[in-house]
Write an enzyme that holds these catalytic residues in place. Sequence first.
Site, short mmCIF file in Angstrom:
data_model
loop_
_atom_site.label_atom_id
_atom_site.label_comp_id
_atom_site.label_asym_id
_atom_site.label_seq_id
_atom_site.Cartn_x
_atom_site.Cartn_y
_atom_site.Cartn_z
N GLU A 52 0.88 3.87 -5.23
CA GLU A 52 0.98 2.24 -5.67
C GLU A 52 1.95 2.18 -7.35
OE1 GLU A 52 0.00 0.03 -3.83
OE2 GLU A 52 -1.54 1.11 -2.40
N CYS A 62 -9.72 -1.76 -5.94
CA CYS A 62 -8.59 -0.87 -6.22
C CYS A 62 -7.51 -1.21 -7.05
CB CYS A 62 -7.90 -0.21 -5.00
SG CYS A 62 -9.13 0.90 -3.82
N HIS A 109 -3.66 5.78 -2.96
CA HIS A 109 -4.52 5.27 -1.86
C HIS A 109 -4.66 6.60 -0.93
CE1 HIS A 109 -4.96 1.06 -2.41
NE2 HIS A 109 -6.23 1.10 -2.11
#
Length: 156
Positions: free
Chosen positions: A42, A104, A123
């Site tokens: 991410e 998250c 993730h």
Amino acid sequence: MQLPVVYQKAKDKVFMIWTTLQPRLTVHIGLAPSAKAIIILEQCGKNKGYQEMDACGFHPEGGCCMLDGPEKIESTINMKTLWKNISVEGIDIIFSRDAGRYICDYTYYASLYYGNGRAAFIHVPPLSKSVTADFLGKALQTIILEMLKQCGEERE
């Protein structure tokens, strides 16, 4: 350190990490239940859009992480470069600019905010016969070592 699936408690722990431990980089790992043998790197955290209730039935006021924060914060780790330069046999790695609007992404944004961008979020898929804890641990070690190279902090 395991963070609770509660917005405010997770944010408080992230604040504590940055103020007491003062790390050079914080790497957060979150479960992506729908990902089957995929690791997702991410790039940024988003400040708004948190409407889903947490484990205690709450969501942030106005769906916002930091009232005075920018719309999004990019990690100082270039996840796209990392994604292009790394491979782990037996699992796909993908690049993402949207960690979803739940704990998250909220935690990631808070960490980027408190750490001036010196945070990363990965993730991971649920454990399975093909993605064992040992396999996932080794894959994460490879990825994190590459992150540390970007930081100039790699150590023997």
